[in-house]
Design a protein around this motif. Sequence first.
Motif, PDB file in Angstrom:
ATOM      1  N   UNK C 191       0.823  -1.205   0.000  1.00 54.58           N
ATOM      2  CA  UNK C 191       0.000   0.000   0.000  1.00 54.58           C
ATOM      3  C   UNK C 191       0.856   1.252   0.000  1.00 54.58           C
ATOM      4  N   UNK C 192       1.898   1.234   0.840  1.00 53.76           N
ATOM      5  CA  UNK C 192       2.799   2.387   0.899  1.00 53.76           C
ATOM      6  C   UNK C 192       3.498   2.601  -0.432  1.00 53.76           C
ATOM      7  N   UNK C 193       3.874   1.477  -1.035  1.00 54.90           N
ATOM      8  CA  UNK C 193       4.568   1.538  -2.324  1.00 54.90           C
ATOM      9  C   UNK C 193       3.702   2.260  -3.356  1.00 54.90           C
ATOM     10  N   UNK C 194       2.446   1.852  -3.446  1.00 54.49           N
ATOM     11  CA  UNK C 194       1.569   2.480  -4.443  1.00 54.49           C
ATOM     12  C   UNK C 194       1.276   3.936  -4.085  1.00 54.49           C
ATOM     13  N   UNK C 195       1.132   4.192  -2.799  1.00 56.57           N
ATOM     14  CA  UNK C 195       0.899   5.567  -2.371  1.00 56.57           C
ATOM     15  C   UNK C 195       2.086   6.449  -2.764  1.00 56.57           C
TER      16      UNK C 195
END
Lengths: 224, 246, 253
Positions: C191-195
Amino acid sequence: MNYTFQWGEAFIEVPYLLGGAWITLHLSFIGFWSGATIGLFGALGKTYGGPVTVKLINWYVIFFTNTPGLVTAFFIFFGLPEFGILLSPYHTILLNIALNSGAYMTEIMRGGFVSVHKTELEAAETMGFTLLQQLRYVIVPHIAKVLFAPLSNWYIWMILGTAMAAIFGVEELTGRVFNRAAETFRSIELYTIAAGMYVAITILASSILVVIGRWAFRVKVKVF
Amino acid sequence: MHHLEVDGLTATYDGKILVLDGVSIQVGKGEIVSVIGPSGSGKSTLLRVIMGLLKPKAGHVKLDGDEVDYGNKKSVKALRDRFSIVFQQFNLFQNMDALRNVTIAPVKIRKRDAQKVEKEAIELLGKVGLGDKLHSYPDELSGGQQQRVAIARALALRPEILLLDEVTSALDPELVNEVLDAIRILAKDGMTMMIVSHEMGFVREISTEVIMMDEGKVIEVGSAEQIFDNPQTSRCQDFVGKILRH
Amino acid sequence: MYEGFLDIFDVFLEQSAEFYVWDNAVYLFRAMMTTLTMTIIGCGLGFIFGMIVVYFRRTPGLMFWPVRMTVIFYVETFRRVPFLVLLFLVMFTVKGFGLDFSLFTIACISIVIISTAFIGEIIRAGLDSVHQTQWDTADAMNFSRLQTLRHVILPQAWKVVLPPAFAFFVMFIKDTALTSQVGVLELTQAGKYYNNLGYSAILSFGTVLVLYFILSYPMTRLGWWMEARLHTRRRDERAEFEVGATAYELRGT
Ligand SMILES: Nc1ncnc2c1ncn2[C@@H]1O[C@H](COP(=O)(O)OP(=O)(O)OP(=O)(O)O)[C@@H](O)[C@H]1O
Ligand SMILES: [Mg+2]
């Protein structure tokens, strides 16, 4: 082994960390009571509300009890600004803690409400208690007694849960360890000290709750 | 030399109150000794201590003249191989049906032939009137039925000495006689027994000796006639008077 | 505010088309499996170690006193340390001692340390739920300790142990989100990666939330079913403070 422990350097930080521990307590305390307020209304709604209210509350509870607090925190932390709502890290985390523990406490408190048996109330009614007297002498004391232990457990659990705030830059106990570990490289020592502090804080909190429980609610509880 | 000799047995649960306070009892081979006394007088505790479930604080127990060392596992094991106990609360294994409750110890602990044991167990359960309950679990059996399974279980171990703790307390009057009959048969076969019972008629009929206990002490020892018809101590007179008037 | 909302909605729609593509689905599925795998490994080993810990805690005799004390100290300590703090402690210890463990391994070790303590307590409570008289009776019939456990105690205790142990496992699926903080590539980290790639937080973290829910909710239901099936008689006066007990004991909405 190529790591030399330097406890001295780490122990210098103890007062600073204790300051963080204070914020941890603060955060968990406010978080607990916000969650308890949500939980109280949630439980009331679930017990006495109409079908729509019950459904809504159920969704709320099921959502928060089946998703990680960290991810809901990210969601709020990075999501709200997209709507133009800016909250400080502290308030973001507080909001998250309140929503999250509100869901759990809805369930805990509902357990307490359900445990008041009809027969008890009928007995009180036959003895001529008015509704107010029933509340005062039967219902509230009963619920308080039933809920004291699970809510105390929940509070202890929340103290540990607030460590998550560090990730958002809140300078509670874990957050302060983050800061110092990066500066001093005495990570193992600092995290060990922090772990010890969490153990101490929770034992202290449990002990206080035991005393309150015995004294105020005549609940027999143990620290260990 | 007595078969079982209890001498000055003292025991406590909490280290303070003496639940047994210098109890001495002698049981000869083939004798049936009954222990009576008010609730809480330490009758069950006496049987527990003899079985090595509660370590005595003082005193000793001798089997055929050999002292049992309750601090020594081997010694206690040897004793338990020769004794069976039927607990007041039956204590059936909750996870096993009636038949398995009876067969488990002979098969798994004594390593006897499983088929023979099972045949014998079915016979025993039949004798106590449970031939049709072989595969019922304890929570599906009434108190009296459980008690009879417990008796069958104790007998399947082929003990030399049988300790029975109020085995008729949970039975209805009809069943009391069935169980008492079973005990009578054992008595005829010469089994040595120690019986805790409130069935005064039965105690009087079957006992070779009756022991009256109160507050952890033996108050009076004698034949059934002596204890019931001519008690010496006032405590005993009092107790016997009360239960006979019942 | 209203205008802003519409803007966000537009952005959301625009990004969705880019976001919900096969490659991302594979990436997220992998991350989800990492989350699940480390929970299974951590709690599975925790269950085994928990049994060992309880066995030592219940071994009588003066000789075992130091072992018992160590075990009690272990259990009482590690139930009172935040998982996040333990994660960093394990990571820095592993690195400080020059060990070459993967981040995944570090996460698993941390989970095992904590779950051993918690599941150990669950198992202990399960054994305690079997009445002492069952031990006495087996004793009187010359069962050894292991024979009593095998034939009498465990067949009764497992029904009491399984539901809360499973609930703990389900709870830990969510707690593993914290392992993203030491860099494990699991669901939260994804999730952090995509954010960070620029996708809206509502989209990236919202999707991750849904995926956690998909992992957790069916298992929660399974746990309720299990509990109802085994209808364990739980000790009524469980008044003691069991740290965190409430968290994995909630069930049945
Ligand atoms: N497990 C225990 N822990 C502490 N005290 C006990 C325990 N079991 C029995 N006692 C106490 O020991 C005393 C004797 O109990 P015991 O069960 O031997 O009496 P009893 O003569 O068998 O009574 P009853 O006829 O009611 O079965 C009682 O005061 C009882 O409260
Ligand atoms: Mg008794």
